[in-house]
Design an enzyme around this catalytic site. Structure first.
Site, PDB file in Angstrom:
ATOM      1  N   ARG A  24     -10.424 -11.436   2.523  1.00 35.61           N
ATOM      2  CA  ARG A  24     -11.369 -12.463   2.065  1.00 35.61           C
ATOM      3  C   ARG A  24     -10.738 -13.854   2.080  1.00 35.61           C
ATOM      4  O   ARG A  24     -11.440 -14.856   2.186  1.00 35.61           O
ATOM      5  CB  ARG A  24     -11.882 -12.093   0.671  1.00 35.61           C
ATOM      6  CG  ARG A  24     -10.866 -12.150  -0.433  1.00 35.61           C
ATOM      7  CD  ARG A  24     -11.271 -11.327  -1.636  1.00 35.61           C
ATOM      8  NE  ARG A  24     -11.261  -9.906  -1.330  1.00 35.61           N
ATOM      9  CZ  ARG A  24     -11.653  -8.945  -2.177  1.00 35.61           C
ATOM     10  NH1 ARG A  24     -12.132  -9.269  -3.367  1.00 35.61           N
ATOM     11  NH2 ARG A  24     -11.600  -7.687  -1.839  1.00 35.61           N
TER      12      ARG A  24
ATOM     13  N   LYS B 250       0.838  -1.197   0.000  1.00 33.68           N
ATOM     14  CA  LYS B 250       0.000   0.000   0.000  1.00 33.68           C
ATOM     15  C   LYS B 250       0.878   1.254   0.000  1.00 33.68           C
ATOM     16  O   LYS B 250       1.959   1.263   0.592  1.00 33.68           O
ATOM     17  CB  LYS B 250      -0.866   0.052   1.268  1.00 33.68           C
ATOM     18  CG  LYS B 250      -1.944  -0.991   1.393  1.00 33.68           C
ATOM     19  CD  LYS B 250      -2.677  -0.820   2.719  1.00 33.68           C
ATOM     20  CE  LYS B 250      -3.731  -1.871   2.947  1.00 33.68           C
ATOM     21  NZ  LYS B 250      -4.905  -1.685   2.076  1.00 33.68           N
TER      22      LYS B 250
END
Length: 463
Positions: free
Chosen positions: A316, A242
């Site tokens: 997820r 990120k």
């Protein structure tokens, strides 16, 4: 971890605190003696939301206080209206009075406790607070249990990752289990491979603090409820690193785990007649030579293979293994909560908790409860035509479909693939953070959807 103030005070002496709607403010002011009227006029008190009036006696002590309750239109645009004025009240003990309905009185009393929250773990001193006597007629035990659960959620999210890694999250869950007589097992490190949690292991293996699956159970009779919370204690993005601005709030990426632990605390404190299970995959998504890579293909606990097209779509993955385990137990309801996608924030902003469910009876129960307890939610679609977007061809599933469309929906569809034997499944894609100060919601960690779920459970599970 000690909870911050989340209870009513017990005393026989308190300052009367009058709730004054805007449309009856003039009449109420006219009922005061002349000096008090003059003082109120000087301060400009008009019964507007957020206004507070403190009337001193001849010795300068507070003899009476009032808070504005605004107009019906203004009240419809927000929540926790008494709490809006709380920062303007001096420290002391107050007795809330006013012509409020039972539901409004309960909401305002809860709002007071939520507004009293302070995250002071790293502060040498904490300011004195305005305390409240439990208003007559409210269920103080229930309100205190809800506030304590919310305080736990906020404390966990607000704690920096240096002190809230996977072992610390495990310790917080263990303390909660001990407090309420729950059972807990933890699978750590390479044992995740032995016990068939390969994606939890893959996501967390690059971190110094080992990944783990926390499994807590409570209750021996009644319907079965399983809560699954994303416990990514810090998310660098992995090898798809990120940028700095996006990494700044990633201590909150375990907000789903914090939310389900807060909800579990409410359920256990209120002794709801159900069988509760809480599953938390606790990991850090870090960068190292053994980190999982883009284009890797992972095999999940369910047997489904997943192509990794972005290591920053890791939540997820860990949830998938935990959901597969939850599904094996065939409970009456599975609920997952996760700070999963930025797309959800783009869709509904930070104040609404988006959720996904197919069962319309759950929709009705949840949305009625959310309205009643001022915990706003918004239903999003499990849109079947988008299923093809999560099927890359080289594997069964794609963890990060290209194109940028419907990111929250495709993430929810991905998770649903791992719940095949449990007919009722609900997923929340929460933000878990209050970006700026609001009534009863100080800036920082926030529980979302948990109070609505708690209120809906009797109808959903027929308790």
């Amino acid at each position: 971890m000690p909870l911050t103030q989340s209870t009513f005070t017990r005393t026989d002496t308190a300052i009367p605190l009058i709730v004054v709607p805007e449309d009856t403010c003039a009449d109420w002011l006219a009922s005061l003696d002349a000096p008090a009227q003059a003082w109120a006029e000087t301060t400009g008190f008009a019964g507007k939301i957020g206004q507070a009036l403190v009337i001193p006696d001849m010795d300068g002590a507070v003899q009476l206080a009032a808070v504005g309750y605004g107009s019906a239109t203004d009240r419809g645009r927000g929540r926790f209206h008494v709490a809006a004025a709380l920062p303007k009240l001096p420290a002391g003990t107050y007795d809330l009075r006013g012509d409020l309905s039972a539901s409004a009185l309960e909401a305002e009393a809860l709002g007071w406790l939520l507004a009293s929250y302070r995250f002071d773990r790293y502060c040498a001193q904490s300011p004195a607070r305005a305390l409240l006597i439990a208003p007559e007629g409210v269920d103080s035990t229930r309100i205190e249990a809800i506030a304590a659960g919310e305080a736990l959620t906020r404390d966990l999210i607000n704690t920096p990752a240096s002190d809230m890694g996977p072992p610390d999250l495990e310790a917080a869950a263990k303390q909660l289990a001990e407090d309420f007589g729950a059972d807990m097992t933890v699978t750590v490190g390479d044992d995740l491979l032995t016990d068939n949690f390969p994606m939890i292991h893959a996501v967390g293996r690059a971190a110094d603090r080992a990944p783990r699956l926390i499994d807590m159970t409570w209750g021996t009779a009644g319907p079965k409820l399983t809560l699954v919370g994303k416990g990514v204690c810090f998310d660098t993005g992995g090898l798809n690193l990120k940028p700095g601005a996006s990494m700044g709030l990633m201590k909150k990426d375990m907000g789903g785990a914090a939310a389900v632990l807060g909800l579990a605390r409410m359920i256990m404190a209120l002794e709801l007649p159900l069988q509760l299970r809480v599953l938390i995959p606790a990991v850090e998504n870090s960068v190292a030579g053994n980190a999982f890579r883009p284009q890797d293909i992972l095999t999940s606990r369910k047997g489904l293979t997943v192509e990794i097209n972005n290591t920053d779509a890791e939540g997820r993955l860990v949830l998938a293994d935990a959901l597969a385990l939850a599904d094996e137990g065939k409970p009456d309801l599975i609920v997952s909560m996760a700070t999963l996608t930025g797309a959800a924030r783009v869709a509904v902003g930070p104040d609404l908790a988006p959720y996904y469910v197919d069962d319309l009876s759950l929709v009705t129960a949840l949305e009625q409860a959310a309205e009643a307890v001022s915990d706003p939610v918004w239903r999003m679609p499990f849109h079947a035509p988008y299923e093809a977007m999560i099927e890359p061809g080289i594997a069964d599933l794609d963890n990060a479909p290209k194109g940028g469309f419907a990111g929250s929906i495709t993430a929810a569809l991905f998770l649903r693939r791992f719940v095949t034997d449990t007919p009722r499944y609900m997923h929340f894609d929460i933000y878990g953070w209050q970006p700026s100060e609001a009534p009863a919601r100080p800036k920082g960690g926030l529980g979302q959807g948990t109070r609505a779920l708690l209120a809906a459970l009797p109808a959903v599970l027929k308790l």
